[in-house]
Each structure stands twice: as C-alpha cells, then as structure tokens.
Design a protein around this motif. Structure first.
Motif, PDB file in Angstrom:
ATOM      1  N   ARG B  15      49.461  19.258  42.254  1.00 57.57           N
ATOM      2  CA  ARG B  15      48.491  19.825  41.313  1.00 57.57           C
ATOM      3  C   ARG B  15      47.076  19.628  41.825  1.00 57.57           C
ATOM      4  O   ARG B  15      46.241  20.528  41.741  1.00 57.57           O
ATOM      5  CB  ARG B  15      48.667  19.166  39.946  1.00 57.57           C
ATOM      6  CG  ARG B  15      49.461  20.069  39.040  1.00 57.57           C
ATOM      7  CD  ARG B  15      50.045  19.370  37.848  1.00 57.57           C
ATOM      8  NE  ARG B  15      49.215  18.353  37.279  1.00 57.57           N
ATOM      9  CZ  ARG B  15      49.705  17.186  36.854  1.00 57.57           C
ATOM     10  NH1 ARG B  15      50.991  16.924  36.972  1.00 57.57           N
ATOM     11  NH2 ARG B  15      48.916  16.320  36.306  1.00 57.57           N
ATOM     12  N   ASN B  18      46.400  22.065  44.536  1.00 56.02           N
ATOM     13  CA  ASN B  18      46.216  23.392  43.959  1.00 56.02           C
ATOM     14  C   ASN B  18      44.814  23.564  43.416  1.00 56.02           C
ATOM     15  O   ASN B  18      44.171  24.593  43.626  1.00 56.02           O
ATOM     16  CB  ASN B  18      47.223  23.604  42.820  1.00 56.02           C
ATOM     17  CG  ASN B  18      48.490  24.267  43.333  1.00 56.02           C
ATOM     18  OD1 ASN B  18      48.414  25.100  44.227  1.00 56.02           O
ATOM     19  ND2 ASN B  18      49.625  23.882  42.801  1.00 56.02           N
ATOM     20  N   ARG B  19      44.357  22.500  42.715  1.00 57.19           N
ATOM     21  CA  ARG B  19      43.017  22.561  42.123  1.00 57.19           C
ATOM     22  C   ARG B  19      41.968  22.656  43.223  1.00 57.19           C
ATOM     23  O   ARG B  19      41.030  23.449  43.141  1.00 57.19           O
ATOM     24  CB  ARG B  19      42.755  21.310  41.290  1.00 57.19           C
ATOM     25  CG  ARG B  19      43.292  21.437  39.875  1.00 57.19           C
ATOM     26  CD  ARG B  19      43.248  20.109  39.159  1.00 57.19           C
ATOM     27  NE  ARG B  19      43.627  20.270  37.772  1.00 57.19           N
ATOM     28  CZ  ARG B  19      42.748  20.213  36.766  1.00 57.19           C
ATOM     29  NH1 ARG B  19      41.492  19.997  37.001  1.00 57.19           N
ATOM     30  NH2 ARG B  19      43.157  20.384  35.528  1.00 57.19           N
ATOM     31  N   SER B  22      41.981  26.011  44.740  1.00 57.60           N
ATOM     32  CA  SER B  22      41.357  26.980  43.831  1.00 57.60           C
ATOM     33  C   SER B  22      39.851  26.860  43.843  1.00 57.60           C
ATOM     34  O   SER B  22      39.125  27.841  43.729  1.00 57.60           O
ATOM     35  CB  SER B  22      41.836  26.750  42.398  1.00 57.60           C
ATOM     36  OG  SER B  22      43.225  26.752  42.347  1.00 57.60           O
ATOM     37  N   THR B  79      40.629  24.604  34.043  1.00 56.19           N
ATOM     38  CA  THR B  79      41.998  24.163  34.283  1.00 56.19           C
ATOM     39  C   THR B  79      42.372  24.305  35.741  1.00 56.19           C
ATOM     40  O   THR B  79      43.080  23.496  36.306  1.00 56.19           O
ATOM     41  CB  THR B  79      42.969  25.005  33.435  1.00 56.19           C
ATOM     42  OG1 THR B  79      42.420  25.126  32.148  1.00 56.19           O
ATOM     43  CG2 THR B  79      44.329  24.370  33.370  1.00 56.19           C
ATOM     44  N   ARG B  80      41.843  25.381  36.313  1.00 54.22           N
ATOM     45  CA  ARG B  80      42.330  25.700  37.646  1.00 54.22           C
ATOM     46  C   ARG B  80      41.587  24.928  38.736  1.00 54.22           C
ATOM     47  O   ARG B  80      42.181  24.520  39.719  1.00 54.22           O
ATOM     48  CB  ARG B  80      42.224  27.218  37.814  1.00 54.22           C
ATOM     49  CG  ARG B  80      41.511  27.705  39.014  1.00 54.22           C
ATOM     50  CD  ARG B  80      41.215  29.176  38.897  1.00 54.22           C
ATOM     51  NE  ARG B  80      39.858  29.379  39.348  1.00 54.22           N
ATOM     52  CZ  ARG B  80      39.159  30.469  39.097  1.00 54.22           C
ATOM     53  NH1 ARG B  80      39.642  31.429  38.337  1.00 54.22           N
ATOM     54  NH2 ARG B  80      37.953  30.570  39.559  1.00 54.22           N
TER      55      ARG B  80
END
Lengths: 121, 890
Positions: B15, B18-19, B22, B79-80
């Motif tokens: 996660r 991913n963040r 992003s 969130t991202r």
C-alpha cells in the motif's frame, strides 16, 4: 442533500463502504463507479446517506490493497469509463469481512435486545 | 473496529508503495479521475432524464447526489497519495506563485526577516561559543582554575601562586588529578627569535611540564614535554603553536629536533601543537602566543607568586570537595602567606575553567541575546501587520476558495505555508548574513573576548535557526491567518468595495500590534541608552594618567649587561629620545597601567597592623621623568632623579590611597616605609591611577626607581607635542642606532591600552545600540505602515470631509494626532516595562542608575520624533487628497 425525509438517512460507518463495494462487485461482476454507487443506494432502499463522490476514495483504497482491479472500458452511454472488478484476494477478503460483520451484527443485536434478566427477548 | 487489518507487513508495504507511486504520477491520475467523474455525472444525468426530467434539472440532481466534486477529488487524492506531502507541495507551489506576484511585499518581508533572523543567528553563535560550547579540551567539565573568584584587589600577583605553593599543592591534593599552570607574567613579544637579520620578537609562555597533557592536547607533530624537561639544567626545548609553525617555518615537517635560537640560547623544537589549540582564546583573550617552554620551578622560586594554576578534578570529585581541600591546604602553602595580616588580599577559590573563562560575560551575553530576541519579535509584529493589510485585499480570493470547498483549516494552513515560505527565504539570507558577521568577528582581533576566534555558525546554530524560523513564521503568521479567515468568508464574495467593511476590531488589532512594537522598541532603547551612558561614564573616568599625546615602545637591553651598565644605557637612551624634535619628555617603566601588573607589599616601618588592613600593592619600577611622560600628577614631594643611585638611600613614591591608609592625617613625605622587603623613604605622593581596570578601585600603588631596583627594561613612554604616529620613525631610528639588535617594532599610542580595556564593554554597547536603532526603525516603519494604510482606507471619508469644508491642516492634524496617540500608548507601556527590565541590567551599569532620567527622557524624545516623522508622511498625503477624485473612487 436532497429532500429531508421523516427518517434521517443512515451515516455510513467507518470501513463499511469498502465492504459494500466488494460485495457489489462480487455479485454484479465488473462495474463502473456510478453503477456501484447506484446499486448500493438501490439495495439500501435509499436509506443510506451516500455522497456518490465518496465512492472514489474507497475504490482507490481497495485498489491499493489489491482487492479490486480497474480497467478502462466503454459505458452504456458510449463514454469512456473505468470498470472495476473484484480480484481473488478481494474475494477472500470479502468472505472474511462478511463473516466478521455477520458476527458483529449478531452480537450487537443481542446486546441491544437484552432484558433485565440478562437473556434476550 | 476496522475489519481490514493489514494481514502482513507485505500488504502494508504494498500500500505504501502504491501511494508513493501515485504521488509521483499525480498528473495522469488526476486526468483519470476527472474523466471518471465526468462519466459518472453523465450516466447519472441520463438516468434521471429517462425518468422524465429536463436535462438541466437532471444534471442538477446528479450533481447533488454526487456531493461536492472538489471534496470528492481531495478525498480520492488523499487516499491515493501521501496526503500531507501532497497538500504541502500544493500549498508551497501556490504560496510561491502568490508571493512572486506581490514582489515588493515579498522583498520587504524577506529583507526584514533576513535582518532579524540573521542578527539572531549571529548573536546565538557568539553566545553558543562563549557560554554553551564546551571548551576545546578533553573532558572540559573536569577542568578547574584556582585563584580568587571575586573581589581581587591585588592584581595578578594575588591571582597566582609561588612555585613552592604549586609543588606542595600538587603533591598533597586528593581531589585533583593534575595540577598545572603557566607563568602568568610573561610579557608579550618577550623573546627574540634569531633567524638572521633583525631578531623577530615572539611571544612565549612558560607552562608547567604537564600542562598540555593535563588539558588533553595532543601535538600535531612531535611530542609534548617530558617531566625532566622542567627540571634544573634541562636541555631547553620548545613547542610551537600551529600558526607560528606555518608562518615562520612554512609548515616544515622536519622542524622536530631542530634548534632555533632565542638571543644566544639554542632551543630544540620537540613538537607542534594542534591547529585548534589557541592558548590566548581561553587563558588570555586577545593574546597570540607563538611558542611554549617548560617553566623551570627553581628559576622562578625567588619571584614570588607567578603561576596561574589550574587542575583536573578526579572523576569522582566535586567542585565543592576541591574547594574544601583548597581552603584546608591554602594556609599551609609556602609563599602565599608571608604575613598573616595580608590574608584578605590572597584568597583562594576553585571554579570551573569554563566559569573562569566566560563567567564574567554571562550577563552581558544574555542581555544581548534578549535584545536580539526583541528585535525578532518586533520583526514578527511588523510582518504580522503587513500580512494583515495584505490579507484584507485578498479576502475575495479566500472567499472564492472557501466557496469551492476549502475549509477554514485548509485556508489557515495555506496562509501559514506562505509565512513559512517567507520565513525560510529570510532565514536563508539571514544565514548568509550570519556567516559574514561571525567570520568578521572571529577575525577581528581587537575585541578582548575569550574564544572569539572560534565563533562560527555551527550545527547547533543551524538547529537554532530552524527553531526560530519556524517560531517566527508561526508568530507573525497566526494572527493574520485566523483574523482573515475568522469572518464569514462567503459574505466577502458579495462585498463590492475593497476593504470598506474592514471592521473596527481589525483596526484595533493593527493598532495593538503597533503599540506593542513601540513598547518593545522602548525597552531596547532604554537598555541601549543605559549601557551607552555607562560606557560614556567609563570613558569619563579619571584614569590618573593621560593617554593622549603619549605612546609607548618596548625596549630590551637584557643581553649580557650588568645592572649598572643597564641604568647607564637607559639614561643615555632617554636623553637621546628627549632630544628628538617634538618630544616633550620620555621615561621608562617595567609595566604600564591597564596593561600587565604585579604587586608587592608596603607598610609603615615598625607598625603592627590589624589583620586585613594591608593590601597587595601594585608596584612599578620607573625612571625619572616617567611619571610626567605618562601624565601622572604628583600631589606632593618630588619625582625620582638619576641621582637616586643604587648606593643611596632607597626611595619610594606612593599613591594617595597608600598615603591615606598608612599615615592617616599625616604628611607621609620623609617617612620610612617597608616596601617590597626593604626600607625606603617616601619622597612623593602621586594621584591614584586606574591600574587594573577602569571601572574598579584604583587600589594601592607604589613607584620605585629603576636605578635602585634594577629593571629589565620594558616600556619607553614618550610624551609628544605632535600626534604620536608622527614620531614613530625617529624614535625607532634612535633606538636602533643605540642597539642594532633592538626589536623596536611597535610604537603604540597609550590610548590603545584604554581602548583594549573597554573593548568588551564597547562591543556589547555597540551590539545593543545597533539592535535598538534597528528596533526604532522597524517600529517607525510599523507606525508608518498602519497610518499610511488607514489613510488609504479612509480616502473616501477624508474626501467627503474635505468636500464639507475640512481644511488640509485639520486633516493633517487628525492623522498626526492618531499617530501620536498610538506612539504615546506604546511609549507609556514601554516605559513601564523598561523600569522593570532595566533592573535586570543594573549590574552591568557603571555610574548610571537603572532609572537614569536622561536615558528615559531621551528614549521618549527619540521615539516620539520618529513616530511624528512616520506619521507626517501619510498625513501630508491625506491633506492632499482631492475631494472629487476621492469621491469618484469606486
């Protein structure tokens, strides 16, 4: 926020939206954001207070966890739209979380209906 | 209660990645999201249209159902990506753009900040170096110094110990691991290095053999002294200071083992000290020492108290224990108590080396530190005011952002980001400023402050910079941020006029800020005024001698001349110098006032004194004519003559204090005194001279003739009718003509002794005065800003008043009286604060009370006139407003 009904709408509990999205995708297959949001509203008989926009944060969250996958496709109105589908990891997670929620709601049900003797009505 | 617990570290890691991913793909992801949302709204609209709604209505409902688009986007982004970082980058870019648009504001703010922060870093660097940073030795906390801690009236002789005392103490102590010291009476430029041509005067310090080892100093080349080298008949050896080795020997690595010669003595170089070892910086501020030799205990045994003593505490011993031990041992130390009745002149204390080095400066440094802190506060208040004025013109912008879904917190954060950007830009410039000023301070030798050479902006100073920069940003940013966002921002959108709606409370806040600024400037001005008055008082002290029109040059005739011959040479030298055109008189003394000193003892012959009456007495061995040459005043009796020969009756001249103490109410001339162990007839009384310090008591003094005492010859003092510098070359030529080996180098005006004595005080006065001036300027700018702004705001109102018949004078008067009202309140508040704070610096004052009326009145006049001036400019502008133009506004 639309017209006020006699019954106030239900606020979504922290974390429940993710579960609803997973379940929706698991049942309906690949869906775009609007579809998911509409489906949840319909199932809840419009009793859930859902700003449809909030679904997009949930979708990103689930994607980052690897529970759903996204793919661009063409919507029913011939627009480019992003379609989401549940992954195998997502299905496993759904089973776990659903079981958890079942148990939790049973317990909550029992606690909230207990009488003086300590048993349930 | 979250059902989705991270299953494993791997999941969390994924996660996170991913963040992060992003975060760097913000652009494409935002495009994706926009498209996705557009599709969403379209789909919703079409569905609603199918149920019979018009396109417009369908779309409206779709939007409602969706909720805030901005919020949804922010939500998704948060969130991202990495939320705080994301928003920070956003805020930073936005701030940067905003600040660049308003160049003049940004430049003024950054410059003010750079000065405020830069001054703070510089002062912190000084404070940090002198007060906080440990001394540059191994385990510096263990190092202590022995000697009187306060109230030393006898000068250097009462702050030093005999070699006997040293040896007894060193062998008996249980609380100290090492007792070490140095010969405190070494004169500057006291030896001559022969390297062909004119001998080079170099300054040498004799230290105990264990000195460097005890300090924990490792040589950068060669070795330190061995124990044998400080004993009788040892082979003479020396250690070179690093700069001296570089300068004189071109950093020659083969220097070890070579012999260099002082006069006719060859001395072997055994080592070079490390680069960071600066003896002067710690032990004798302002002195540059070139080399060190081991002190020979036997040679100095007859010279009385000559050793400055230090030690290193045992690891388990405390300062108190060491003090107890010294109290116990002190009466038994030979030499320290020849006469029991002298005890008050010779006290022994133990203090940490750090306290000895910087203790006296602590209060001054803290005062300067507070002063510069006040400057930063004034800077903050000023900027706060500037930002408030600016925010008033930006309220539409905030209202718009608020309508687009930005919460109050978000806007406050944005405003604070702007303050932080300003503050950091200022801090970067300020750092540059601090680097320059600290470099200048470190390389300016004329201030006699310890450790000055090692002042620099170090890591601690950088941390301090970061702290004050953040604090500054918050202090000047918070009030405007909350103030600006406090009202209903939506209302502002409807507002048409610019600033018309700015309420009374806003106005009040700005006035309040100016008042506090003025009060702070008051406190600074009073502090600076009091210190300045003290400084002037010090400069006004009757020194007892007159430094103007006099200069001194060091002479040296030690080489192989017996005492009688030396006297003859000195007499001839004095005669030749006095014959030079422009010379009024000349004379020789072993020491000069405010320079080096030593003390012997004096009492009336045959009198038993009660304990505590006698005092260590400064002694000067002088030639006839010296007293006149340096400008001392003979109150009674006569000066020495060359006829006071070695075989004649010993004579002495005493100062007024000695005369009063030893022969109260009587004429001392003709009396026999016991002076320095011999009987001597008092032939003169001279006015008291400030011998040790300018501010302190002059103490007991006596003068003895060179022809009777034998003098190694030190300072030739020349009184001239011309500027001293004009005589330099003819004096030097004369001295060299008598002795070609004479290292006649520097003909220094006596005023320089006075300057050096007051240099720490001058240093602090200049600093505080500089900050006070800065404070007044900033406060005036603040007043100007507020008044000027209010004139702009009220242009229309003033125009109407003038249209209704108000005269230009009337308008001008109104503006100025508003200015003076603000200044007046500020001055009243500031005066009250100053009364309180001036007490805190009472101990730094000299001849000036903390409530000195002249200072306070001066402060009021100065600040009042600055305020008047600051208000006059906008007042003039107000009086020139054309009613018709003003009414046409908006």
């Amino acid at each position: 926020m639309g017209e006020q009904k006699a019954e106030p709408k239900l606020d979504i509990l922290q974390g429940t939206l993710d579960l609803m999205v997973l379940q929706t995708l698991s049942v309906m297959g690949s869906q775009h954001g609007y579809g998911i949001a509409r489906r949840i509203e319909q199932v809840s008989d419009d009793t859930i207070l859902l700003n449809q926009g909030t679904i997009y944060a949930a979708l990103v969250r689930l994607q980052h966890r690897g529970w759903i996958a996204a793919e661009w496709g063409i919507s029913e109105n011939n627009r480019k739209a992003k379609f989401y589908s549940i992954t195998r990891a997502g299905k496993k997670q759904l089973l776990k979380d659903a079981a958890y929620w079942q148990r939790l709601s049973e317990v909550m049900g029992r606690v909230l209906t207990m009488d003086e003797s300590g048993g349930t009505q | 209660m979250t059902p989705q617990q991270p299953k494993s570290i791997l999941a969390a890691l994924r996660r996170g990645l991913n963040r992060l991913w992003s975060f760097f793909r913000k652009g494409p992801l935002d495009d994706d999201l926009n498209e996705e949302m557009a599709a969403h709204i379209d789909l919703a609209t079409e569905e609603k249209m199918r149920s019979g709604l018009s396109r417009v209505e369908a779309r409206r409902q779709a939007m409602i159902q969706f909720g805030g688009i901005m919020q949804a986007k922010e939500n998704q982004r948060a969130t991202r990506g990495i939320p705080s970082l994301d928003i920070l980058v956003q805020d930073l870019t936005y701030s940067w753009r905003t600040l660049r648009r308003d160049t003049s504001f940004t430049m003024i703010a950054v410059i003010i900040l750079a000065i405020g922060i830069g001054a703070n870093i510089s002062v912190f660097s000084v404070v940090n170096t002198i007060l906080f940073r440990p001394l540059p030795f191994r385990d510096p906390d263990q190092l202590v110094r022995m000697g009187p801690i306060t109230g030393n009236k006898g000068g250097m002789s009462t702050a030093t110990y005999s070699s006997d005392a040293y040896e007894v103490f060193a062998s008996k102590t249980k609380t100290l691991r090492d007792v070490m010291g140095y010969f405190a009476f070494s004169d500057r430029d006291n030896v001559r290095l022969n390297r062909g041509g004119t001998p080079l005067p170099v300054s040498m310090i004799m230290v105990t053999g264990n000195f460097f080892k005890a300090l924990g100093v490792e040589p950068s080349l060669g070795r330190l002294f061995t124990a044998e080298e400080s004993q009788k008949n040892a082979r003479p050896v020396t250690l070179l200071s690093y700069p001296f080795w570089q300068r004189q020997f071109g950093a020659d690595p083969n220097i070890i083992g070579r012999a260099i010669s002082f006069g006719n003595t060859p001395v072997t170089v055994v080592g070079v000290l490390p680069e960071n070892f600066d003896f002067g910086a710690v032990f004798e501020p302002g002195a540059k020492i070139d080399l060190f030799t081991p002190v020979n205990m036997d040679e100095i045994r007859e010279e009385g108290n000559t050793l400055a003593l230090f030690g290193r505490l045992q690891p388990n011993a405390t300062l108190q224990q060491a003090q107890g031990e010294v109290n116990l041992l002190f009466p038994d130390l030979p030499g320290s108590l020849k006469h029991p009745e002298w005890k008050p002149g010779y006290t022994a204390g133990v203090q940490t080396l750090k306290d000895y080095v910087s203790g006296k400066l602590r209060r001054s440094l803290i005062v300067v530190w507070i002063a510069v802190g006040l400057i930063l506060l004034i800077v903050c208040v000023n900027l706060s005011n500037l930002l408030l004025a600016r925010a008033a013109t930006r309220r539409k912008e905030f209202a718009l952002r608020s309508a687009l879904g930005a919460g109050r917190g978000r806007i406050i954060r944005q405003l604070l980001t702007e303050s932080i950007v300003l503050s950091f830009t200022g801090a970067i410039l300020g750092l540059g400023l601090a680097y320059v000023t600290t470099y200048y301070l470190a390389h300016k030798g004329s201030v006699a402050l310890p450790l000055l050479g090692s002042i620099r902006v170090d890591g601690t100073a950088l941390v301090w910079t970061l702290l004050i920069t953040m604090a500054t940003a918050l202090v000047f940013g918070l009030i405007p941020a909350f103030r600006t966002t406090g009202k209903n921002l939506q209302e502002d959108l409807k507002d048409t006029g610019q600033g018309v709606s700015e309420g009374r409370s806003h106005d009040f806040l700005r006035s309040f800020l100016v008042i506090s600024e003025v009060s702070l400037a008051c406190v600074l001005l009073v502090g600076a005024g009091l210190l300045l008055r003290s400084f002037l008082q010090v400069m006004d002290v009757d020194l007892g001698f007159s430094p103007s029109q006099a200069a001194a040059i060091k002479v040296d005739y030690n080489d192989g001349n017996n005492a009688d011959k030396k006297v003859a040479i000195f007499q001839e030298m004095q005669r030749r110098i006095e014959a030079l055109p422009g010379v009024e008189s000349a004379g020789i003394s072993d020491n000069l006032p405010l320079d080096r000193n030593r003390s012997w003892d004096i009492s009336a012959k045959g009198v038993q004194y009660p304990r505590g009456l006698l005092q260590a007495t400064f002694v000067y061995i002088v030639s006839p004519g010296y007293l006149h040459s340096i400008g001392m005043r003979l109150a009674a009796g006569r000066d020495f003559t060359w006829a006071d020969g070695p075989k004649d009756e010993k004579v002495v001249i005493i100062n007024q204090t000695v005369a009063r103490k030893l022969w109260p109410g009587q004429n001392p001339i003709g009396r026999i005194a016991s002076a320095g162990g011999d009987d001597a007839r008092v032939i003169g009384v001279i006015d008291d001279v400030q011998t040790d310090t300018i501010e302190g008591e002059s103490g007991w003094q006596m003068y003895m003739p060179l022809s009777q005492q034998g003098n190694d010859g030190a300072q030739l003092v020349v009184r001239t009718k011309l500027p001293p510098a004009a005589l330099a070359s003819s004096v030097m030529t004369t001295l060299r003509s008598m002795n070609p080996a004479q290292p006649a180098t520097e003909f220094r005006p006596l005023q320089r002794l006075v300057d050096r004595a007051v240099s720490p005080r001058r240093f602090f006065v200049l600093l505080v005065a500089f900050f006070a001036v800065l404070g007044v300027v900033l406060a005036s700018l603040g007043i100007y800003g507020v008044i000027s702004y209010s004139v702009t705001q009220r242009t229309k109102e003033i125009g109407i008043r003038m249209a209704l018949g108000a005269t230009a004078e009337r308008v001008q008067f109104d503006v100025i009286s508003r200015t003076l009202r603000l200044a007046f309140i500020g001055i009243v508040v500031g005066t009250v604060f100053s009364f309180i704070t001036s007490r805190l610096i009472a101990s730094l004052l000299f001849g000036t009370r903390p409530t000195d009326p002249i200072t306070f009145v001066g402060m009021v006049v100065l600040l009042g006139s600055m305020a008047l001036f600051a208000g006059y400019i906008p007042a003039r502008r107000a009086s020139r407003i054309e009613p018709m133009d003003a009414l046409r506004l908006n």
